[in-house]
Scaffold this motif. Structure first.
Motif, PDB file in Angstrom:
ATOM      1  N   PRO A 186      22.298 125.744  81.930  1.00  0.00           N
ATOM      2  CA  PRO A 186      21.619 126.582  80.917  1.00  0.00           C
ATOM      3  C   PRO A 186      22.394 126.596  79.600  1.00  0.00           C
ATOM      4  O   PRO A 186      23.628 126.549  79.580  1.00  0.00           O
ATOM      5  CB  PRO A 186      21.589 127.969  81.576  1.00  0.00           C
ATOM      6  N   LEU A 187      21.647 126.633  78.503  1.00  0.00           N
ATOM      7  CA  LEU A 187      22.219 126.743  77.156  1.00  0.00           C
ATOM      8  C   LEU A 187      23.165 125.579  76.818  1.00  0.00           C
ATOM      9  O   LEU A 187      24.163 125.767  76.112  1.00  0.00           O
ATOM     10  CB  LEU A 187      22.958 128.076  76.989  1.00  0.00           C
ATOM     11  N   SER A 188      22.832 124.381  77.337  1.00  0.00           N
ATOM     12  CA  SER A 188      23.700 123.222  77.038  1.00  0.00           C
ATOM     13  C   SER A 188      22.925 122.091  76.354  1.00  0.00           C
ATOM     14  O   SER A 188      23.431 120.981  76.271  1.00  0.00           O
ATOM     15  CB  SER A 188      24.342 122.702  78.320  1.00  0.00           C
ATOM     16  N   LYS A 189      21.738 122.392  75.879  1.00  0.00           N
ATOM     17  CA  LYS A 189      20.950 121.349  75.226  1.00  0.00           C
ATOM     18  C   LYS A 189      21.528 121.040  73.843  1.00  0.00           C
ATOM     19  O   LYS A 189      21.954 121.935  73.112  1.00  0.00           O
ATOM     20  CB  LYS A 189      19.495 121.790  75.089  1.00  0.00           C
ATOM     21  N   ARG A 190      21.507 119.770  73.485  1.00  0.00           N
ATOM     22  CA  ARG A 190      22.012 119.361  72.174  1.00  0.00           C
ATOM     23  C   ARG A 190      21.136 118.247  71.600  1.00  0.00           C
ATOM     24  O   ARG A 190      20.483 117.498  72.334  1.00  0.00           O
ATOM     25  CB  ARG A 190      23.464 118.890  72.258  1.00  0.00           C
ATOM     26  N   LYS A 191      21.124 118.155  70.270  1.00  0.00           N
ATOM     27  CA  LYS A 191      20.336 117.146  69.558  1.00  0.00           C
ATOM     28  C   LYS A 191      21.170 116.577  68.417  1.00  0.00           C
ATOM     29  O   LYS A 191      22.059 117.249  67.896  1.00  0.00           O
ATOM     30  CB  LYS A 191      19.053 117.764  68.977  1.00  0.00           C
ATOM     31  N   ILE A 192      20.824 115.340  68.049  1.00  0.00           N
ATOM     32  CA  ILE A 192      21.487 114.735  66.898  1.00  0.00           C
ATOM     33  C   ILE A 192      20.513 113.782  66.210  1.00  0.00           C
ATOM     34  O   ILE A 192      19.665 113.152  66.865  1.00  0.00           O
ATOM     35  CB  ILE A 192      22.771 113.973  67.328  1.00  0.00           C
ATOM     36  N   ALA A 193      20.597 113.730  64.896  1.00  0.00           N
ATOM     37  CA  ALA A 193      19.809 112.785  64.087  1.00  0.00           C
ATOM     38  C   ALA A 193      20.779 112.081  63.141  1.00  0.00           C
ATOM     39  O   ALA A 193      21.473 112.738  62.355  1.00  0.00           O
ATOM     40  CB  ALA A 193      18.723 113.510  63.316  1.00  0.00           C
ATOM     41  N   ILE A 194      20.829 110.752  63.225  1.00  0.00           N
ATOM     42  CA  ILE A 194      21.809 109.963  62.467  1.00  0.00           C
ATOM     43  C   ILE A 194      21.081 109.033  61.504  1.00  0.00           C
ATOM     44  O   ILE A 194      20.434 108.064  61.932  1.00  0.00           O
ATOM     45  CB  ILE A 194      22.691 109.122  63.407  1.00  0.00           C
ATOM     46  N   PRO A 195      21.179 109.274  60.189  1.00  0.00           N
ATOM     47  CA  PRO A 195      20.619 108.313  59.226  1.00  0.00           C
ATOM     48  C   PRO A 195      21.523 107.086  59.134  1.00  0.00           C
ATOM     49  O   PRO A 195      22.750 107.208  59.083  1.00  0.00           O
ATOM     50  CB  PRO A 195      20.616 109.088  57.900  1.00  0.00           C
TER      51      PRO A 195
END
Length: 225
Positions: free
Chosen positions: A87-96
């Motif tokens: 729980p509460l371990s979701k992560r996201k990243i966006a790299i140009p």
């Protein structure tokens, strides 16, 4: 009397000799000296081979690589394995990122087999093209990271793997980027003037690759700098 006869005979011989010289000299002056024919094919090949690589086109691709995941724990209950999201371990990243592709044709091994002549028409079959992935730049200042309370930070190794994923995605789009048609046009701009110098008309010159290449073949053309 003998002296007079000898004198006249001498004058007669001189006149005959003079006439022979004039006649023979006239014939020699009109005689055409054979000139060795110019081997236009060898001249053409030398000029083309001197071009070596023709960097025919350059394409800059801007791409945003995204990734998201959840941290998981590995559970084993009654001999069965389970993976459970934390729980509460979701992560996201966006790299140009920006990727530069260059297409070129290597003419160093260009030969007579690449040229077909039919009267005034000439068809040039180019060697297979090459595509170089010359530059990859991550826009670190504009990377967007989001994560919940227990989400770990993205590591440098993970960023490098996402960049590799982005390059692979760009390579998959090469058929849609018209890189090879642009490479053919760029090669034609270099080669047609060479043929024109040898007396061919631009409208009689056709520049082609040997076939329409499949995606798998295009992938084999790609090189990394």
């Amino acid at each position: 009397m003998n002296k007079q006869r000898q004198y006249l005979l001498g004058i007669g011989c001189a006149v005959v000799l003079f006439l022979l010289v004039v006649l023979l000299g006239g014939k020699c002056s009109n005689k055409k000296v054979p000139v060795a024919p110019v081997d236009t094919m060898q001249l053409l090949l030398r000029q083309i081979q001197d071009c070596s690589r023709i960097y025919a086109t350059e394409v800059n691709v801007h791409k945003i690589v995204t990734h998201n995941d959840n941290q998981q724990i590995h559970l084993k209950v009654l001999g069965k394995e389970f993976f459970k999201d934390i729980p509460l371990s979701k992560r996201k990243i966006a790299i140009p990122m920006d990727v530069t592709l260059k297409a070129y044709v290597d003419l160093s091994e260009f030969s007579a087999s690449n040229v077909k002549r039919r009267g005034n028409k000439v068809e040039v079959t180019l060697p297979d093209p090459k595509i170089m992935l010359t530059h990859t730049k991550l826009n670190n200042e504009n990377i967007v990271r989001k994560g919940n309370m227990f989400a770990p930070k993205f590591t440098d190794e993970e960023l490098l793997s996402y960049a590799a994923q982005g390059r692979a995605d760009v390579i998959k789009t090469i058929p849609d980027l018209n890189v090879l048609p642009m490479a053919r046009v760029g090669a034609a701009r270099t080669l047609i003037p060479i043929f024109e110098q040898l007396g061919y008309n631009a409208e009689d010159i056709t520049i082609t690759f040997r076939k329409e290449f499949t995606f798998n073949e295009i992938q084999r053309f790609v090189q990394t700098d």
